[in-house]
Design an enzyme around this catalytic site. Structure first.
Site, mmCIF file in Angstrom:
data_model
loop_
_atom_site.group_PDB
_atom_site.id
_atom_site.type_symbol
_atom_site.label_atom_id
_atom_site.label_comp_id
_atom_site.label_asym_id
_atom_site.label_seq_id
_atom_site.Cartn_x
_atom_site.Cartn_y
_atom_site.Cartn_z
ATOM 1 N N GLU A 77 0.826 -1.227 0.000
ATOM 2 C CA GLU A 77 0.000 0.000 0.000
ATOM 3 C C GLU A 77 0.850 1.264 0.000
ATOM 4 O O GLU A 77 0.478 2.268 0.599
ATOM 5 C CB GLU A 77 -0.948 0.024 1.214
HETATM 6 C C1 LIG Z 1 2.761 -9.624 0.589
HETATM 7 C C2 LIG Z 1 2.453 -8.567 -0.413
HETATM 8 C C3 LIG Z 1 1.135 -8.287 -0.720
HETATM 9 C C4 LIG Z 1 0.839 -7.329 -1.690
HETATM 10 N N1 LIG Z 1 -0.469 -7.125 -2.065
HETATM 11 C C5 LIG Z 1 -0.727 -6.371 -3.167
HETATM 12 C C6 LIG Z 1 -2.039 -6.328 -3.734
HETATM 13 O O1 LIG Z 1 -2.981 -6.923 -3.207
HETATM 14 N N2 LIG Z 1 -2.217 -5.611 -4.863
HETATM 15 C C7 LIG Z 1 -1.209 -4.939 -5.476
HETATM 16 O O2 LIG Z 1 -1.439 -4.331 -6.506
HETATM 17 N N3 LIG Z 1 0.047 -4.946 -4.960
HETATM 18 C C8 LIG Z 1 0.309 -5.646 -3.831
HETATM 19 N N4 LIG Z 1 1.580 -5.694 -3.319
HETATM 20 C C9 LIG Z 1 2.622 -4.914 -3.951
HETATM 21 C C10 LIG Z 1 3.098 -3.748 -3.098
HETATM 22 O O3 LIG Z 1 2.112 -2.755 -3.031
HETATM 23 C C11 LIG Z 1 4.440 -3.267 -3.653
HETATM 24 O O4 LIG Z 1 5.402 -4.258 -3.333
HETATM 25 C C12 LIG Z 1 4.850 -1.931 -3.114
HETATM 26 O O5 LIG Z 1 4.006 -0.922 -3.610
HETATM 27 C C13 LIG Z 1 6.283 -1.568 -3.459
HETATM 28 O O6 LIG Z 1 6.541 -1.763 -4.809
HETATM 29 P P1 LIG Z 1 7.814 -2.631 -5.247
HETATM 30 O O7 LIG Z 1 7.767 -3.899 -4.502
HETATM 31 O O8 LIG Z 1 7.869 -2.689 -6.724
HETATM 32 O O9 LIG Z 1 9.046 -1.813 -4.698
HETATM 33 P P2 LIG Z 1 9.799 -0.647 -5.479
HETATM 34 O O10 LIG Z 1 8.814 0.328 -6.009
HETATM 35 O O11 LIG Z 1 10.776 -1.230 -6.416
HETATM 36 O O12 LIG Z 1 10.579 0.054 -4.262
HETATM 37 C C14 LIG Z 1 11.856 -0.404 -3.788
HETATM 38 C C15 LIG Z 1 12.403 0.644 -2.797
HETATM 39 O O13 LIG Z 1 12.552 1.902 -3.481
HETATM 40 C C16 LIG Z 1 11.840 2.921 -2.816
HETATM 41 N N5 LIG Z 1 11.232 3.829 -3.798
HETATM 42 C C17 LIG Z 1 10.600 3.501 -4.945
HETATM 43 N N6 LIG Z 1 10.154 4.620 -5.549
HETATM 44 C C18 LIG Z 1 10.497 5.655 -4.764
HETATM 45 C C19 LIG Z 1 10.311 7.073 -4.830
HETATM 46 N N7 LIG Z 1 9.662 7.657 -5.843
HETATM 47 N N8 LIG Z 1 10.829 7.838 -3.844
HETATM 48 C C20 LIG Z 1 11.464 7.280 -2.796
HETATM 49 N N9 LIG Z 1 11.662 5.959 -2.672
HETATM 50 C C21 LIG Z 1 11.189 5.155 -3.641
HETATM 51 C C22 LIG Z 1 10.785 2.211 -2.000
HETATM 52 O O14 LIG Z 1 10.380 2.978 -0.864
HETATM 53 C C23 LIG Z 1 11.474 0.910 -1.616
HETATM 54 O O15 LIG Z 1 12.239 1.098 -0.467
HETATM 55 C C24 LIG Z 1 1.886 -6.614 -2.318
HETATM 56 C C25 LIG Z 1 3.222 -6.868 -1.975
HETATM 57 C C26 LIG Z 1 3.506 -7.845 -1.060
HETATM 58 C C27 LIG Z 1 4.963 -8.148 -0.760
#
Ligand SMILES: Cc1cc2nc3c(=O)[nH]c(=O)nc-3n(C[C@H](O)[C@H](O)[C@H](O)COP(=O)(O)OP(=O)(O)OC[C@H]3O[C@@H](n4cnc5c(N)ncnc54)[C@H](O)[C@@H]3O)c2cc1C
Length: 592
Positions: free
Chosen positions: A436
């Site tokens: 989220e």
């Molecule tokens: C168990 C689980 C359940 C989930 N459930 C859902 C679901 O039901 N539906 C759904 O759609 N998604 C879901 N997700 C996905 C989740 O919302 C994402 O993992 C999350 O939004 C982060 O995206 P990412 O994993 O691609 O990380 P990334 O976006 O790659 O981020 C990696 C790091 O970079 C940082 N970062 C990235 N962009 C920026 C920025 N602009 N400024 C500063 N820092 C930044 C982040 O804070 C983080 O520390 C789920 C994930 C998990 C693990």
């Protein structure tokens, strides 16, 4: 056997004293809702939570969902628990009557949801996402979509999911690639979504996926994303689930915690395209999804509170039972007598009470927006909701990391051993600062859209409200220490705001560099504000000779502890904020 009891007294105290719940309902002419009704609802939910859901928490951890021939098979016992949950009418608590809902205020739904998440967070994710789906369809869906989908979602007959994330599109949803091709009255959806919570299961006869995808003529970036309803089973002429749609779970993620919650890789359109229906206007999907996300963000903050409460109850019991001290006469005493264990327990307790106060006060602002007598009042309350949402999500979930870690620490070596269950809370809590929108994303929202965009007006109003509490504290004869602590913290909040407003234009890296410290500072400050108000209310009740004196005196001590031991963290955060972006941006990538 259950090891979870709902903390009724604290929830009721916050609802009555900080939310002023009866007055809130009276302002909306909801005289049917009063403290007695709310107590009865919480007690009933508490019974289901501790009696049915909590005992399944460990089973969910050890026997997570698995993927088989017919899709995802949830943890044994979850389907039966879901039936009881549905039969009790819990999914419909806050939904509108027109869809079969009970139309109770959001703050009551929030207090009840705390119980589900404490009892079994992995299970409770399923109804939590369904609530978000209901809101998105109710606010943005066409009349036909609302008629077809809302009643079964509200009753809990069907569940909902949120499909945003793709392999290349996590925090940056502009990169979404899933496609939606118009075909007659519907669209053909194709693409892969990852990390989809409760993307498949056998507990209900249908699942309603809300999916972000791009239309063929979509502009690049977030302005080209549209939102679609994609049911697992297409509806027949009677509106009942019929033919299987072209949408399925192709894999389950193996993860650190919440094993009872299936995290699905979803494939749409392997056989020509999943049939989907547009929600809202073309290319407006992100705005529609924000309806879900704002709800979900406060809900995830609430999960931080709930899992912390569960970890605290566990640790408290252990601290009372575990004998490690020996008196001169040879008799042994339990670890709760050691000052350092008491410090850890009080840190957990004070954090949790501040978190609960903030979660419920923020949830009540949603009701105040709905019930506002005029547009100006509604705008003011919506502003407060907007401001508090990233703080609730960001601060509560970060606090949950520390609180659940303390829970492990209090258990000593047994905390590191899985059998006690303390480690599960710690592992389960770890997701909360990630999904989220990560902590970093919440903090950027707070400093950007919620502060810089309105030149700090929303936050200044909050600071003024805190200032009013300081003035009341200063007039109180008993709470001079709280007055001084909150006044100092308020000053830190004002300085942090000044640093951001004065320097963000000149230094493009400033906002991003200070954002998380800024968010944490305002979290601690809001917590201190509400704990101080709690201490004031406790004193007034004690003076009036009403309420349980044991509880009220403990509340005062907990508020004192917060003011002495947690609130001073704002000063360290302010020092870090004052350092700006200099060292953070000084190294070349190669120097890391
Ligand atoms: C168990 C689980 C359940 C989930 N459930 C859902 C679901 O039901 N539906 C759904 O759609 N998604 C879901 N997700 C996905 C989740 O919302 C994402 O993992 C999350 O939004 C982060 O995206 P990412 O994993 O691609 O990380 P990334 O976006 O790659 O981020 C990696 C790091 O970079 C940082 N970062 C990235 N962009 C920026 C920025 N602009 N400024 C500063 N820092 C930044 C982040 O804070 C983080 O520390 C789920 C994930 C998990 C693990």
């Amino acid at each position: 056997m259950s090891d979870y009891t709902h903390p009724y007294r604290d929830s009721e105290f916050v609802l009555q004293q900080l939310v002023e719940f009866e007055a809130l309902c009276a302002s909306a002419h909801r005289d049917d809702i009063n403290d007695e009704l709310v107590s009865a609802i919480l007690a009933e939910a508490g019974r289901l939570g501790s009696g049915v859901l909590a005992p399944l928490n460990r089973i969910g951890d050890t026997q997570g969902a698995c993927l088989g021939e017919h899709g995802v098979q949830e943890t044994p016992g979850f389907a039966d628990a879901y039936q009881q949950f549905q039969a009790g009418g819990w999914p419909s608590l806050t939904a509108a009557e027109i869809w079969g809902g009970q139309n109770l205020p959001n703050v009551i739904g929030t207090a009840v949801n705390e119980i589900w998440h404490s009892a079994n967070m992995a299970f409770a994710l399923c109804p939590m996402l369904t609530q978000g789906a209901i809101e998105a369809i109710a606010h943005h869906g066409s009349p036909a979509l609302r008629d077809a989908y809302l009643a079964p979602l509200v009753s809990g007959e069907w569940t909902g999911t949120m499909n945003l994330t793709e392999p290349d599109a996590g925090s940056d949803l502009a990169a979404i690639k899933s496609r939606a091709i118009p075909q007659g009255d519907h669209y053909l959806i194709s693409g892969q979504k990852i990390f989809i919570t409760w993307g498949d299961h056998q507990m209900t006869e249908n699942i309603v996926h809300l999916v972000l995808a791009r239309l063929p003529d979509a502009p690049a970036g977030v302005k080209g994303i549209s939102l679609f309803v994609v049911p697992k089973f297409l509806l027949d002429a009677q509106g009942k689930p019929g033919v299987l749609n072209d949408a399925r779970c192709i894999a389950l993620e193996h993860k650190l915690g919440i094993h009872g919650s299936p995290t699905c890789v979803m494939s749409f359109g392997d056989n020509g395209g999943a049939i989907g229906y547009l929600v809202g206007e073309p290319h407006q999907g992100l705005a529609c999804m924000f309806t879900m996300m704002n709800h979900a963000r406060q809900s995830v903050g609430l999960q931080g509170l709930a899992i912390s409460e569960r970890a605290y109850q566990h640790a408290l019991q252990y601290a009372k039972d575990r004998l490690q001290g020996t008196r001169k006469d040879g008799s042994r005493f339990s670890i709760i007598h050691f000052p350092d264990v008491r410090r850890m327990l009080l840190q957990m307790k004070a954090s949790i009470e501040a978190m609960r106060a903030l979660a419920l006060v923020a949830a009540a602002e949603v009701d105040r927006t709905t019930y506002a007598p005029d547009a100006d009042a509604a705008k003011a309350h919506q502003g407060r909701v907007d401001l508090l949402t990233p703080i609730v999500k960001g601060w509560l979930t970060e606090m949950a990391q520390e609180v659940t870690s303390l829970g492990v620490q209090i258990h000593g070596g047994m905390g590191f051993i899985e059998e006690t269950g303390a480690a599960q809370h710690y592992r389960d809590a770890r997701i909360l600062t990630i999904y989220e929108g990560t902590t970093g994303i919440q903090a950027l929202d707070l400093v950007g859209r919620k502060t810089l965009l309105n030149e700090g007006q929303l936050i200044s109003r909050l600071l003024d409200d805190i200032g009013e509490t300081v003035a009341v504290l200063q007039r109180s004869t008993h709470l001079a220490n709280q007055a001084a602590a909150l006044e100092g913290a308020l000053g830190a909040g004002r300085q942090a705001l000044r640093i951001l407003l004065d320097n963000a234009k000149a230094d493009a890296h400033l906002a991003g560099s200070i954002s998380v410290n800024f968010m944490m500072l305002f979290g601690y400050l809001c917590g201190g504000w509400l704990m101080a108000r709690s201490a004031l209310s406790a004193q007034a009740l004690l003076d009036a000779g009403s309420g349980d004196p044991q509880f009220l005196k403990a509340k005062q001590v907990t508020a004192d502890f917060y003011a002495e031991q947690l609130l001073p963290r704002v000063h360290a955060l302010l020092t870090a904020i004052g350092s700006g972006s200099r060292s953070i941006m000084a190294l070349d990538d190669e120097q890391f």
